[in-house]
Structures are given as structure tokens and as C-alpha cells.
Write an enzyme that holds these catalytic residues in place. Structure first.
Site, mmCIF file in Angstrom:
data_model
loop_
_atom_site.group_PDB
_atom_site.id
_atom_site.type_symbol
_atom_site.label_atom_id
_atom_site.label_comp_id
_atom_site.label_asym_id
_atom_site.label_seq_id
_atom_site.Cartn_x
_atom_site.Cartn_y
_atom_site.Cartn_z
ATOM 1 N N ALA A 7 0.806 -1.218 0.000
ATOM 2 C CA ALA A 7 0.000 0.000 0.000
ATOM 3 C C ALA A 7 0.840 1.268 0.000
ATOM 4 O O ALA A 7 0.429 2.295 -0.537
ATOM 5 C CB ALA A 7 -0.938 0.002 1.209
ATOM 6 N N ASN A 53 10.739 0.873 3.058
ATOM 7 C CA ASN A 53 9.527 1.018 3.859
ATOM 8 C C ASN A 53 9.799 1.924 5.044
ATOM 9 O O ASN A 53 10.880 1.860 5.644
ATOM 10 C CB ASN A 53 9.029 -0.345 4.355
ATOM 11 C CG ASN A 53 7.599 -0.309 4.811
ATOM 12 O OD1 ASN A 53 6.695 -0.016 4.026
ATOM 13 N ND2 ASN A 53 7.345 -0.605 6.071
ATOM 14 N N ILE A 83 9.313 6.854 -0.389
ATOM 15 C CA ILE A 83 9.339 5.971 -1.556
ATOM 16 C C ILE A 83 9.461 6.762 -2.856
ATOM 17 O O ILE A 83 10.170 6.342 -3.780
ATOM 18 C CB ILE A 83 8.072 5.093 -1.572
ATOM 19 C CG1 ILE A 83 8.125 4.103 -0.401
ATOM 20 C CG2 ILE A 83 7.922 4.338 -2.895
ATOM 21 C CD1 ILE A 83 6.832 3.339 -0.180
ATOM 22 N N GLN A 101 0.533 -6.418 -3.774
ATOM 23 C CA GLN A 101 -0.547 -6.671 -2.824
ATOM 24 C C GLN A 101 -1.686 -5.672 -3.032
ATOM 25 O O GLN A 101 -2.738 -5.799 -2.402
ATOM 26 C CB GLN A 101 -0.019 -6.554 -1.396
ATOM 27 C CG GLN A 101 1.026 -7.596 -1.035
ATOM 28 C CD GLN A 101 1.677 -7.330 0.309
ATOM 29 O OE1 GLN A 101 2.708 -6.688 0.397
ATOM 30 N NE2 GLN A 101 1.057 -7.824 1.369
ATOM 31 N N HIS A 129 -3.863 -9.976 -4.524
ATOM 32 C CA HIS A 129 -5.144 -9.802 -3.840
ATOM 33 C C HIS A 129 -6.260 -9.396 -4.788
ATOM 34 O O HIS A 129 -7.300 -8.889 -4.363
ATOM 35 C CB HIS A 129 -4.988 -8.784 -2.709
ATOM 36 C CG HIS A 129 -4.029 -9.233 -1.644
ATOM 37 N ND1 HIS A 129 -3.348 -8.364 -0.829
ATOM 38 C CD2 HIS A 129 -3.636 -10.474 -1.270
ATOM 39 C CE1 HIS A 129 -2.568 -9.047 -0.006
ATOM 40 N NE2 HIS A 129 -2.734 -10.329 -0.257
#
Length: 239
Positions: A10, A209, A227, A90, A110
Site C-alpha cells: 500500500a 519502507n 518511496i 498486494q 489480492h
């Protein structure tokens, strides 16, 4: 040819305006009840949960989101001499594909929020079509083919991943020489286990992260910088 595998979570999409769910300021920390909207058993059993879920989908920031610099940096790896890039995500927002990464090179662990599926007959259609029906007044639109319950084509809590998608992701992890985990807490299994699988088979691991992850000790390097700046720089160096 060096295989570079990128596992995205995410955090790569927050700069596009899509909220994180599990982070320090994530939706489920601020509103634990919201998680029920994506629990399969609750969704199937309770028409009120479904009604609220459709409103959540209607109002989702995903539909206004555009790929950000990190998505574009990943897409920019395509065609670089000596590199083969595969994305295992994801996320369900489709922003990697919108940024230009070919669909065949993106594995959506997902599922996708841009499609809907009937839980009875398996018929599929677009989310846009379903939301048109919600806008027209259908609070819990049923399958037009069989009258069954519709849901987004995503993996809800309580559902298993598609075995073929997971098998493909595992094969990529095993074959990769470079494995980059970006914007993911690496707490959700089996997706997180791909990191250990890659390292076990000889890959060098980078983790990008903001928060610590359970796999930091395995990494060649852990990057805590934003990021949007750190991932493009890392990918440029690898190129």
C-alpha cells in the site's frame, strides 16, 4: 539477464492519494470497524455490510488516483538491457498497469478492485458497471446472470489467494536475483513469505519502507526514505 522482482504494498500508492490500511495512521487503526466491510463472512451474511461496502467502493479514492513517480519508475525499468522485471503487488488499484508496466508482468496477489465477480456463478463484469447501478439506486446490486451476491474481484479477509497466482509469485521469487519489497509492512501472509523464499534461493533483498518489517535482518539494505524519492534512485542504480 537479471530477474528483478518487485513486491509492492500500500505504501507505494499513498502518494497517489490512496490511503494505507495497516500503517501507523492507517484506516484500520483509526476505524477498526471498517475492516468488517472487507471480511468475506460478514459481507456474505449481512446485507447492511454489503450496502456500506458498495458505498465505500463508490467513494473510493482509487477512481481519481493516478500513478505516481514510484509507479512510473517501476514501469521505466521495462526494456532496460540485461534486466527482466516482474511486479508482484498486494495492491488492488491497478496503478502499476496504468503507469505502463505490461499487464502480463504484474501479478495481483489480492485481485483487482476494478472488476466485480458473482459469488454464486462466477460471472465477471467491470466495477464501473456495478457502480453505475449503485448510482441509479441499487443499494446491493445482484448478479444479472443468476441473482447471486456480487463482490469486488479482490481477496477479502477469510478468502484464500488464487492458487495459480500464488504459485506464479513463488516461482518468480525463487528465480529472482534481486528482490525489492516496497511500501509493505511484510506482515500479511503468504505474500510476506515471498521475501524469505527469494533470499533462501539466493536473491539480494532491498526493503523500502518507512517502518521496520520482520524481514529487515535479511536485507542487503533497508531504506527508510520516502518511496517517491528513494525507489526511483534505487532502480536507477540497479539499471
Amino acid at each position: 539477464m537479471t530477474l528483478v522482482a518487485i513486491l509492492s504494498g500500500a505504501g507505494i500508492s499513498t502518494d497517489s492519494g490512496i490511503p494505507d490500511y495497516r500503517g501507523p495512521d492507517g484506516l484500520w487503526r483509526r476505524d477498526p470497524q471498517a475492516q468488517k466491510l472487507v471480511e468475506y463472512d460478514s459481507y456474505m451474511a449481512d446485507p447492511e455490510i454489503r450496502r456500506r461496502s458498495w458505498l465505500m467502493r463508490r467513494d473510493s479514492s482509487t477512481w481519481q488516483a493516478k500513478p505516481n513517480v514510484a509507479h512510473r519508475a517501476v514501469a521505466g525499468m521495462e526494456g532496460r538491457p540485461g534486466l527482466a522485471v516482474r511486479v508482484i503487488t498486494q495492491n488492488v488499484d491497478g496503478l502499476h498497469q496504468q503507469a505502463g508496466t505490461p499487464e502480463r508482468k504484474v501479478l495481483e496477489l489480492h485481485g483487482s478492485a476494478r472488476s466485480v465477480v458473482c459469488t454464486r456463478c462466477g460471472a465477471r463484469s467491470t466495477m464501473a458497471q456495478a457502480l453505475e447501478r449503485v448510482a441509479a439506486g441499487e443499494e446491493d446490486p445482484a448478479c444479472l446472470a443468476c441473482g447471486g451476491i456480487l463482490k469486488s474481484a479482490t481477496v477479502m479477509f477469510g478468502q484464500s489467494l488464487d492458487p495459480s497466482v500464488l504459485a506464479a509469485a513463488m516461482a518468480i521469487a525463487k528465480a529472482s536475483e534481486v528482490f525489492i519489497a516496497v511500501g509493505t509492512t511484510l506482515q500479511v501472509q503468504p505474500a510476506a513469505s515471498l521475501v524469505g523464499l527469494a533470499v533462501e534461493h539466493g536473491a539480494r533483498l532491498w526493503i523500502v519502507n518507512a517502518e521496520p518489517t520482520p524481514y529487515d535482518a535479511l536485507a542487503h539494505d533497508v531504506i527508510r526514505e520516502p518511496i517517491g524519492t528513494s525507489l526511483p534512485r534505487l532502480l536507477e542504480q540497479l539499471g
